[in-house]
Design a protein around this motif. Structure first.
Motif, mmCIF file in Angstrom:
data_model
loop_
_atom_site.group_PDB
_atom_site.id
_atom_site.type_symbol
_atom_site.label_atom_id
_atom_site.label_comp_id
_atom_site.label_asym_id
_atom_site.label_seq_id
_atom_site.Cartn_x
_atom_site.Cartn_y
_atom_site.Cartn_z
ATOM 1 N N TYR A 148 0.806 -1.223 0.000
ATOM 2 C CA TYR A 148 0.000 0.000 0.000
ATOM 3 C C TYR A 148 0.840 1.274 0.000
ATOM 4 C CZ TYR A 148 -3.316 -3.585 1.464
ATOM 5 O OH TYR A 148 -4.050 -4.743 1.552
ATOM 6 N N GLY A 149 2.146 1.123 -0.231
ATOM 7 C CA GLY A 149 2.974 2.302 -0.430
ATOM 8 C C GLY A 149 3.041 2.631 -1.917
ATOM 9 N N ALA A 150 4.169 3.179 -2.361
ATOM 10 C CA ALA A 150 4.343 3.480 -3.789
ATOM 11 C C ALA A 150 4.797 2.214 -4.503
ATOM 12 C CB ALA A 150 5.348 4.604 -3.970
ATOM 13 N N ASN A 151 3.952 1.179 -4.422
ATOM 14 C CA ASN A 151 4.343 -0.134 -4.959
ATOM 15 C C ASN A 151 3.548 -0.538 -6.197
ATOM 16 O OD1 ASN A 151 1.898 -0.582 -3.588
ATOM 17 N ND2 ASN A 151 2.474 -2.654 -2.965
ATOM 18 N N ARG A 152 2.857 0.406 -6.811
ATOM 19 C CA ARG A 152 2.247 0.091 -8.106
ATOM 20 C C ARG A 152 3.342 0.139 -9.168
ATOM 21 N NH1 ARG A 152 -3.477 3.136 -9.216
ATOM 22 N NH2 ARG A 152 -4.234 3.288 -7.078
ATOM 23 N N PRO A 153 3.539 -0.919 -9.921
ATOM 24 C CA PRO A 153 4.581 -0.872 -10.957
ATOM 25 C C PRO A 153 4.359 0.241 -11.974
ATOM 26 C CG PRO A 153 3.869 -3.138 -10.562
ATOM 27 C CD PRO A 153 2.920 -2.258 -9.812
#
Length: 316
Positions: A148-153
């Motif tokens: 749920y951090g900046a972990n969208r590729p």
């Protein structure tokens, strides 16, 4: 509304009581010019991310625009959804202004921010607070992120940073990135995820530190001489391997203090205060206790009781 006993009901006193009650709801720092500027900047940052996601036709929750996903190829560890949602609150921008003032910072002072990508909303809040106070920001960010951090590729931190900068929400630009993960050199991140992060770095044009991460961070601190070091999240080089860092309280920490063998501890050893932002839910509870409103409430009740004790009027 009122039946006079020697005079009309004092509406202005009632209005004053209502106003005093409303002031209890205002967070500390909101009436400061720097606090207001920090809030406006943070709102602009949130709006910039929302517009960026919408332009990419990516799923968007307008309440939590920085929020990532449960798991992806760029995820390092499991994170808590509640903490990531909490990090979106604008109260952190106000608190950061308060911490900076508590540290004695003045316009033009240099601070160094070393952050993971696990709390992008919190990082944006701290940047906005620093720029609202006209502090000079040196920024280093590790790119792997917990859940749920900046972990969208599709939108790693370099993409978010550029979106906010290009839309004028922030001025800060990272001087370097690290990969994050184990050792802060990409350990534990699958090859496919590393390629995504490497491509985002190449597109940004910002240097990538892939070795000697702790040493490079310390060299940067020694070079720029910041008045304050800010550590956000649990980057490996920031925390180090000494369990002493686990006993360090979240929030503003002044030397002398034992912060272990990572960047946090080394900065304290150099006599530099550290704003240690970790364990967000616990820090939120502690900050709420630091600014209790019971005294104000007691004062308001005493005022209302005094007004009510005068028998020159009565409600009917």
């Amino acid at each position: 509304m009122a039946g006079p006993i020697g005079g009309p009901f004092p509406r202005r006193l009632v209005a004053l009581s209502v106003l005093l009650g409303a002031l209890l709801l205002i967070p500390p720092g909101l009436l400061d010019p720097e606090g207001l500027r920090a809030l406006w900047r943070y709102r602009a940052a949130r709006d910039a991310i929302s517009r960026h996601l919408a332009s990419r036709k990516l799923p968007l929750d307008p309440r939590y625009p920085f929020l990532g996903v449960d798991w992806s190829i760029t995820t390092t560890t499991q994170g808590e959804l509640g903490a990531k949602r909490l990090s979106h609150s604008p109260i952190w921008a106000l608190r950061a202004v308060g911490w900076f003032k508590e540290a004695g910072l003045k316009p033009g002072d240099r601070i160094a921010i070393f952050s993971s990508s696990s709390f992008p909303a919190l990082l944006a809040s701290v940047i906005c607070a620093a720029e609202a106070m006209d502090l000079r920001v040196t920024l280093v960010v590790s790119l792997g992120a917990s859940s749920y951090g900046a972990n969208r590729p599709e939108v790693p931190w370099p993409d978010m940073e550029e979106a906010m900068r290009s839309q004028g929400a922030i001025r800060a630009r990272s001087v370097a990135y690290t990969l994050g993960g184990d050792g802060e050199v990409g350990g534990g991140i699958p090859e496919e995820g590393l390629q995504v992060l490497l491509e985002s770095v190449r597109s940004s044009g910002i240097p990538l530190w892939r070795e000697r991460v702790l040493q490079r961070k310390l060299e940067l601190v020694d070079l720029i001489g910041p008045r304050l070091v800010v550590s956000i999240g649990g980057s490996a080089a920031n925390l180090g391997s000494d369990p002493a860092v686990l006993d360090l309280p979240s929030g503003l920490v002044r030397p002398p203090a034992n912060g272990g063998d990572g960047l946090v501890g080394m900065a304290l050893n150099r006599g530099i205060p550290v704003l240690h932002l970790i364990n967000l839910e616990g820090l939120n509870r502690r900050e709420a206790r630091r600014h209790p409103r019971w005294a104000s409430l007691v004062g308001l009740l005493a005022f209302a009781s005094t007004v009510w004790s005068f028998r020159r009027w009565r409600l009917e």
